[in-house]
Write an enzyme that holds these catalytic residues in place. Structure first.
Site, PDB file in Angstrom:
ATOM      1  CB  SER A 155      -0.895   0.017   1.546  1.00 51.21           C
ATOM      2  OG  SER A 155      -0.756   0.853   1.396  1.00 51.21           O
ATOM      3  CE1 TYR A 170      -4.228  -2.042   5.441  1.00 54.28           C
ATOM      4  CE2 TYR A 170      -3.258  -0.216   4.342  1.00 54.28           C
ATOM      5  CZ  TYR A 170      -3.533  -1.224   3.996  1.00 54.28           C
ATOM      6  OH  TYR A 170      -4.041  -1.429   2.662  1.00 54.28           O
TER       7      TYR A 170
END
Ligand SMILES: NC(=O)c1ccc[n+]([C@@H]2O[C@H](COP(=O)([O-])OP(=O)(O)OC[C@H]3O[C@@H](n4cnc5c(N)ncnc54)[C@H](OP(=O)(O)O)[C@@H]3O)[C@@H](O)[C@H]2O)c1
Length: 269
Positions: A155, A170
């Site tokens: 990401s 995350y």
């Protein structure tokens, strides 16, 4: 004209039943893959995605076999069963897209430790276990001219610590998994397997919809390209990094985010 394709390849896409994983499975099925294996926890989602991909391939006149295997990759034993069942049904594996992932957002003082553990486990430990299990098959299938490919769906959060909702686990998981990918590129490169990470910005999916409902407009306006990601952005990157032409690219983290990783929301004041 350059022909980017994955003709005759066998690919495995974890979390291939929806979102970025389904986009990835679809472009491989449309670009010559012989077999695409998809997985997720839910049997029904697996079957529906298989039916969708079968139809997409058939409508495009492509002969691609879609295999769907339900498994919880965060469960060590189930992850091993997923590998065993895949290995029984395919004659080789050329491409592994380690895409299945999860997120959790909560303010610092309320953030459950169990949520941090869960996110780190699926986004890092399970990715590691999949790569560990599939590595021998990938090494067997790779050649010097056309190595096997591992793509880690990381990401932009692995590059920029910008946070729209307390996604502490995350951010850590994606930074960790991108870094692990670089290390694996060094480890597996000499065995004819390349390892690259994709670093998407915001794409509307089940995972990101909550954040986009709250901050979609700000994220769109603050993006240097003034839009969110779309299916083709992922598909073009996946196809390029799986095609023969990219065989010398190893160990990168490729932002697919319109340039948002360059600064605070990518905006130029
Ligand atoms: N969307 C974005 O904006 C964005 C941006 C950057 C990176 N990413 C990354 O892209 C990847 C895919 O995200 P997405 O947005 O497409 O999310 P999504 O729509 O929620 O899809 C996640 C996929 O992973 C599967 N999955 C979740 N937990 C699993 C488990 N324990 N075992 C096996 N499969 C599991 C889900 O199926 P089941 O629920 O049936 O298990 C689903 O197929 C993730 O790694 C995410 O971090 C997304």
């Amino acid at each position: 004209m350059v022909d980017y394709n994955v003709n005759g390849k066998v690919a495995v896409v974890t979390g291939g039943t929806r979102g970025l994983g389904l986009y990835s499975a679809e472009i491989l099925a449309l670009s010559g893959a012989k077999t695409v294996v998809i997985s997720s926890r839910k049997e029904k989602a697996c079957q529906e995605a298989k039916e969708y991909l079968d139809k997409v391939a058939k409508d495009a006149g492509k002969s691609c076999s879609i295999i769907a295997i339900a498994a919880d990759l965060a469960d060590e034993k189930d992850c091993k069963r997923f590998f065993d069942e895949t290995a029984k049904q395919v004659d080789k594996v050329d491409i592994l897209i380690a895409n299945a992932g999860a997120s959790w957002g909560a303010p610092l003082d309320q953030h459950p430790i169990s949520a941090i553990k869960k996110v780190l486990h699926l986004n890092v430990v399970a990715v590691f276990q999949c790569i560990q299990l599939f590595a021998p098959l990938l090494e067997a299938a790779g050649t010097a001219e056309d190595p096997s490919r591992i793509l880690i769906m990381s990401s932009v959060a692995s590059i920029s610590p910008f946070d729209v909702g307390g996604v502490y686990g995350y951010l850590a998981s994606k930074a960790g998994v991108s870094h692990m990918g670089k290390n694996l590129a060094l480890t597996l490169g000499p065995s004819n397997v390349t390892v690259n990470s994709l670093a998407p910005g915001f794409f509307p999916t089940k995972m990101s919809n909550g954040v986009l409902e709250i901050a979609g407009e700000v994220l769109t306006e603050g993006n240097p390209r003034k839009r969110l990601g779309v299916k083709e952005d992922i598909q073009n990157a996946v196809l390029f990094l799986c095609a023969k032409q990219s065989n010398y690219i190893n160990g990168i983290v490729l932002p697919i985010d319109g340039g948002a990783h360059l600064g605070l929301l990518g905006s130029k004041l």
